[in-house]
Enzyme design. Structure first.
Site, PDB file in Angstrom:
ATOM      1  N   ASP A 194       0.886  -1.224  -0.117  1.00 21.57           N
ATOM      2  CA  ASP A 194       0.145  -0.019  -0.048  1.00 21.57           C
ATOM      3  C   ASP A 194       1.036   1.112  -0.094  1.00 21.57           C
ATOM      4  O   ASP A 194       2.022   1.215   0.560  1.00 21.57           O
ATOM      5  CB  ASP A 194      -1.158   0.046   1.146  1.00 21.57           C
ATOM      6  CG  ASP A 194      -2.093   0.874   0.955  1.00 21.57           C
ATOM      7  OD1 ASP A 194      -3.392   0.093   0.928  1.00 21.57           O
ATOM      8  OD2 ASP A 194      -2.294   1.901   0.798  1.00 21.57           O
TER       9      ASP A 194
ATOM     10  N   LYS B 210      -1.031   2.475   7.135  1.00 23.83           N
ATOM     11  CA  LYS B 210      -1.619   1.229   7.183  1.00 23.83           C
ATOM     12  C   LYS B 210      -0.696   0.114   7.203  1.00 23.83           C
ATOM     13  O   LYS B 210      -0.870  -1.138   7.929  1.00 23.83           O
ATOM     14  CB  LYS B 210      -2.471   0.909   5.991  1.00 23.83           C
ATOM     15  CG  LYS B 210      -4.090   1.507   5.902  1.00 23.83           C
ATOM     16  CD  LYS B 210      -4.696   1.217   4.507  1.00 23.83           C
ATOM     17  CE  LYS B 210      -5.976   2.023   4.359  1.00 23.83           C
ATOM     18  NZ  LYS B 210      -6.612   1.809   3.403  1.00 23.83           N
TER      19      LYS B 210
ATOM     20  N   GLU C 216     -18.837  -6.763   2.968  1.00 28.27           N
ATOM     21  CA  GLU C 216     -18.016  -6.281   4.148  1.00 28.27           C
ATOM     22  C   GLU C 216     -18.897  -6.747   5.401  1.00 28.27           C
ATOM     23  O   GLU C 216     -20.180  -6.835   5.144  1.00 28.27           O
ATOM     24  CB  GLU C 216     -17.913  -4.694   4.094  1.00 28.27           C
ATOM     25  CG  GLU C 216     -16.871  -4.138   3.504  1.00 28.27           C
ATOM     26  CD  GLU C 216     -16.864  -2.408   3.357  1.00 28.27           C
ATOM     27  OE1 GLU C 216     -17.561  -1.901   4.156  1.00 28.27           O
ATOM     28  OE2 GLU C 216     -16.444  -2.062   2.364  1.00 28.27           O
TER      29      GLU C 216
ATOM     30  N   CYS D 139     -19.790   0.292  -2.501  1.00 30.98           N
ATOM     31  CA  CYS D 139     -20.086  -0.396  -3.992  1.00 30.98           C
ATOM     32  C   CYS D 139     -21.471  -0.039  -4.709  1.00 30.98           C
ATOM     33  O   CYS D 139     -21.307   0.263  -5.964  1.00 30.98           O
ATOM     34  CB  CYS D 139     -19.795  -1.781  -3.740  1.00 30.98           C
ATOM     35  SG  CYS D 139     -18.339  -2.120  -3.195  1.00 30.98           S
TER      36      CYS D 139
ATOM     37  N   ARG E  37     -19.070   5.078   3.965  1.00 32.88           N
ATOM     38  CA  ARG E  37     -19.159   5.294   2.624  1.00 32.88           C
ATOM     39  C   ARG E  37     -20.669   5.283   2.236  1.00 32.88           C
ATOM     40  O   ARG E  37     -21.317   4.327   2.328  1.00 32.88           O
ATOM     41  CB  ARG E  37     -18.369   4.848   1.809  1.00 32.88           C
ATOM     42  CG  ARG E  37     -16.754   4.773   2.143  1.00 32.88           C
ATOM     43  CD  ARG E  37     -15.818   3.985   1.352  1.00 32.88           C
ATOM     44  NE  ARG E  37     -15.534   2.834   1.483  1.00 32.88           N
ATOM     45  CZ  ARG E  37     -14.855   2.056   1.000  1.00 32.88           C
ATOM     46  NH1 ARG E  37     -13.902   2.383   0.154  1.00 32.88           N
ATOM     47  NH2 ARG E  37     -14.579   0.478   1.442  1.00 32.88           N
TER      48      ARG E  37
HETATM   49  P1  NAD Z   1      -9.940   0.721  -0.250  1.00 31.76           P
HETATM   50  O1  NAD Z   1     -10.082   2.283  -0.509  1.00 31.76           O
HETATM   51  O2  NAD Z   1     -10.573   0.305   1.130  1.00 31.76           O
HETATM   52  O3  NAD Z   1      -8.620   0.338  -0.512  1.00 31.76           O
HETATM   53  C1  NAD Z   1      -7.808   0.713  -1.704  1.00 31.76           C
HETATM   54  C2  NAD Z   1      -6.348   0.685  -1.094  1.00 31.76           C
HETATM   55  O4  NAD Z   1      -5.467   0.863  -2.250  1.00 31.76           O
HETATM   56  C3  NAD Z   1      -6.094   1.875  -0.304  1.00 31.76           C
HETATM   57  O5  NAD Z   1      -5.547   1.581   1.266  1.00 31.76           O
HETATM   58  C4  NAD Z   1      -5.067   2.849  -1.012  1.00 31.76           C
HETATM   59  O6  NAD Z   1      -4.064   3.307  -0.271  1.00 31.76           O
HETATM   60  C5  NAD Z   1      -4.415   1.490  -1.864  1.00 31.76           C
HETATM   61  N1  NAD Z   1      -3.902   1.925  -3.134  1.00 31.76           N
HETATM   62  C6  NAD Z   1      -4.361   2.839  -4.115  1.00 31.76           C
HETATM   63  N2  NAD Z   1      -3.337   3.051  -4.931  1.00 31.76           N
HETATM   64  C7  NAD Z   1      -2.143   2.161  -4.788  1.00 31.76           C
HETATM   65  C8  NAD Z   1      -1.153   1.914  -5.390  1.00 31.76           C
HETATM   66  N3  NAD Z   1      -0.695   2.336  -6.827  1.00 31.76           N
HETATM   67  N4  NAD Z   1      -0.110   0.942  -4.879  1.00 31.76           N
HETATM   68  C9  NAD Z   1      -0.411   0.630  -3.736  1.00 31.76           C
HETATM   69  N5  NAD Z   1      -1.640   0.650  -2.922  1.00 31.76           N
HETATM   70  C10 NAD Z   1      -2.349   1.486  -3.551  1.00 31.76           C
HETATM   71  O7  NAD Z   1     -10.895   0.082  -1.352  1.00 31.76           O
HETATM   72  P2  NAD Z   1     -11.876  -1.126  -1.200  1.00 31.76           P
HETATM   73  O8  NAD Z   1     -13.055  -1.124  -0.674  1.00 31.76           O
HETATM   74  O9  NAD Z   1     -10.645  -2.592  -0.635  1.00 31.76           O
HETATM   75  O10 NAD Z   1     -12.050  -1.628  -2.654  1.00 31.76           O
HETATM   76  C11 NAD Z   1     -11.114  -1.903  -3.726  1.00 31.76           C
HETATM   77  C12 NAD Z   1     -11.847  -2.495  -5.023  1.00 31.76           C
HETATM   78  O11 NAD Z   1     -12.608  -3.502  -4.648  1.00 31.76           O
HETATM   79  C13 NAD Z   1     -12.651  -1.529  -5.614  1.00 31.76           C
HETATM   80  O12 NAD Z   1     -12.611  -1.471  -6.924  1.00 31.76           O
HETATM   81  C14 NAD Z   1     -13.890  -1.886  -4.954  1.00 31.76           C
HETATM   82  O13 NAD Z   1     -15.160  -1.552  -5.949  1.00 31.76           O
HETATM   83  C15 NAD Z   1     -13.982  -3.405  -4.988  1.00 31.76           C
HETATM   84  N6  NAD Z   1     -14.762  -4.162  -4.093  1.00 31.76           N
HETATM   85  C16 NAD Z   1     -14.944  -3.647  -2.653  1.00 31.76           C
HETATM   86  C17 NAD Z   1     -15.866  -4.358  -1.983  1.00 31.76           C
HETATM   87  C18 NAD Z   1     -16.006  -3.815  -0.564  1.00 31.76           C
HETATM   88  O14 NAD Z   1     -16.940  -4.485   0.134  1.00 31.76           O
HETATM   89  N7  NAD Z   1     -15.273  -2.972  -0.144  1.00 31.76           N
HETATM   90  C19 NAD Z   1     -16.250  -5.699  -2.179  1.00 31.76           C
HETATM   91  C20 NAD Z   1     -15.993  -6.045  -3.584  1.00 31.76           C
HETATM   92  C21 NAD Z   1     -15.137  -5.514  -4.413  1.00 31.76           C
END
Ligand code: NAD
Length: 435
Positions: free
Chosen positions: A30, A35, A162, A268, A331
């Site tokens: 990350d 984190k 989640e 989402c 969110r």
């Molecule tokens: P999030 O915002 O909680 O986490 C994303 C992380 O990626 C952050 O910690 C950020 O710092 C990191 N990041 C961004 N660019 C980076 C890089 N270049 N290198 C390293 N780290 C980097 O997002 P999330 O809720 O985990 O969702 C991630 C994806 O999964 C999204 O596309 C979302 O739609 C999808 N998704 C989410 C859920 C959910 O319940 N939250 C469920 C299924 C799918």
């Protein structure tokens, strides 16, 4: 297997910890050093049931899980990289791929120097065609190599929810694997081998579309029951909860997501529905159903605001802030729209939530007051509004009657027994309760 996960959010960290639990060696990457440091101390940066235990077990004991900010080192040390970065929305609702593009570029630059076969898997939710039309060319240009020949490419949408993410991941209904090349498909199938679920191999676009379809159908079901709830309410003589019970027993319908209430929230549904609507529009496809599902969700929040009524100068107790129980995620939480409306109308707002207060403070600051227990929250309130059905907030209607100054309770999650509520003298409103 040796796996790296780019992005340590709800998806990257949970799935990384689960892969470690399944016996793999996992590095989570990350850009957020706070984190990364927390994970390396086996502290969970997010609230997710079971995650602290997995972190303790695999960061401290088995040592199969670690985190870093150094993407190059992590990709070099592993055979597979999952992209799990955020995919937020642009103002017009289209998907914002900036994090996907950045992460892909960085991975591609490392692949340039890698001699062994490496598979890149998009796990983030991306609109259909992103993996083949955006991710693939960036990887090929940055690495100077060819997908499907020199490195593998796949899309493996994450379908967890989640708050129950670990059990969803470990006991999925199926694992969807969208492949560009067969070798990657076989490797990913092998990775998930231990999970007791069918592994469905499809192509990249089918995998991407499955994720949007999943969220659309779930959101659609919530809006459908809410639309029926509003008819029950206005008609009178029918309680949507009894109707939902009957509907849910029909195998063609099923009882998941069949609870009438203040509507969905979370990171989402809203952004993914907007993204697929935007893509459909760009393809000149009518989007009436997509738009109706969102419109009903917006209506539902406003309907609850209307039911709360005049709040000027009144103290409103908001029971529950997180978009659903057992998460600290704020969110798109309905509480945001409803509290902002209350404040605008001149109310004083007190809110309670067992774990989302830290995140709620980033939104409301000191414009509202907070407590973790419900009794402090509803004490001396003129109106109580229930927005999250936390287990610990299932209290008897008589407690509201005893502690509140007023007697109006707006139950946006149908957790109170309406008959009892009326019996103890509350002025009760419950979504879809038309009796
Ligand atoms: P999030 O915002 O909680 O986490 C994303 C992380 O990626 C952050 O910690 C950020 O710092 C990191 N990041 C961004 N660019 C980076 C890089 N270049 N290198 C390293 N780290 C980097 O997002 P999330 O809720 O985990 O969702 C991630 C994806 O999964 C999204 O596309 C979302 O739609 C999808 N998704 C989410 C859920 C959910 O319940 N939250 C469920 C299924 C799918």
């Amino acid at each position: 297997m040796d796996i790296s996960m780019v992005g340590c959010g709800y998806v990257g960290l949970v799935t990384g910890a689960c892969f470690a639990e399944m016996g793999n060696s996992v590095v989570c990457i990350d850009t957020d050093k706070t984190k990364v440091d927390m994970i390396n101390r086996a502290k969970a940066p997010i609230h997710e049931q079971g995650l602290p235990r997995l972190l303790r077990r695999h960061v401290l004991m088995s040592k199969r899980l670690r985190a870093t900010t150094d993407l190059r080192e992590a990709v070099m040390a592993t055979d597979m990289t999952f992209i799990c970065v955020g995919t937020p929305e642009n103002k017009d609702g289209s998907i914002d791929l900036k994090y996907i593009k950045q992460a892909t570029q960085q991975i591609g630059e490392v692949l340039k120097d890698k001699t062994s076969f490496h598979t890149v898997i998009v796990k983030s939710t991306v609109v259909p065609s992103t993996t083949d039309l955006v991710v693939k060319p960036i990887l090929e240009t940055a690495s100077g190599k060819t997908a499907g020949k020199d490195f593998g490419l796949a899309n493996n949408p994450e379908l967890l929810r989640e708050s129950v993410a670990i059990s969803d991941f470990m006991k999925p209904d199926r694992v969807v694997i969208g492949i560009y090349d067969e070798l990657s498909g076989k490797l990913i199938e092998q990775l998930y081998e231990k999970l007791p679920a069918p592994k469905v191999i499809v192509n990249l676009r089918e995998a991407e579309m499955t994720k949007y379809g999943n969220n659309f159908f779930s959101a659609n079901k919530i809006s459908s029951i809410n639309q029926l709830a509003n008819v029950c309410e206005q008609l009178g003589g029918a309680d949507i909860n009894n109707v939902a019970r009957c509907l849910g027993m029909d195998a063609r319908i099923g009882n998941n997501f069949l609870f009438a209430g203040v509507g969905w929230g979370g990171s989402c549904f809203e952004k993914d529905l907007r993204a697929i609507t935007n893509q459909a529009k760009s393809l000149n496809i009518p989007v009436d159903l997509f738009e109706a599902v969102r419109a009903i969700n917006i209506f539902q929040r406003n309907h609850v605001i209307d039911k709360i009524g005049d709040v000027k100068g009144k103290t409103i107790a908001v029971v529950g802030l997180a978009f659903k129980p057992n998460t600290d995620d704020m969110r798109h939480a309905p509480s945001i729209t409803i509290i902002e409306a209350m404040l605008k109308k001149g109310a004083k707002v007190k809110a309670c939530d067992p774990i989302a207060i830290k995140n709620a403070k980033k939104i409301f600051g000191d414009r509202i007051s907070y407590s973790t227990d419900i009794e402090t929250c509803i004490k001396n309130a003129d109106i109580s509004v229930i927005l999250t059905e936390w287990d610990e907030y299932h209290i008897e209607p008589k407690v509201y009657k005893k502690l509140m100054r007023g007697k109006k309770v707006v139950d946006g999650r149908r957790i109170l027994n309406p008959i009892q509520a009326k019996k103890v003298g509350l002025d009760y409103y419950g979504v879809g309760y038309g009796k």
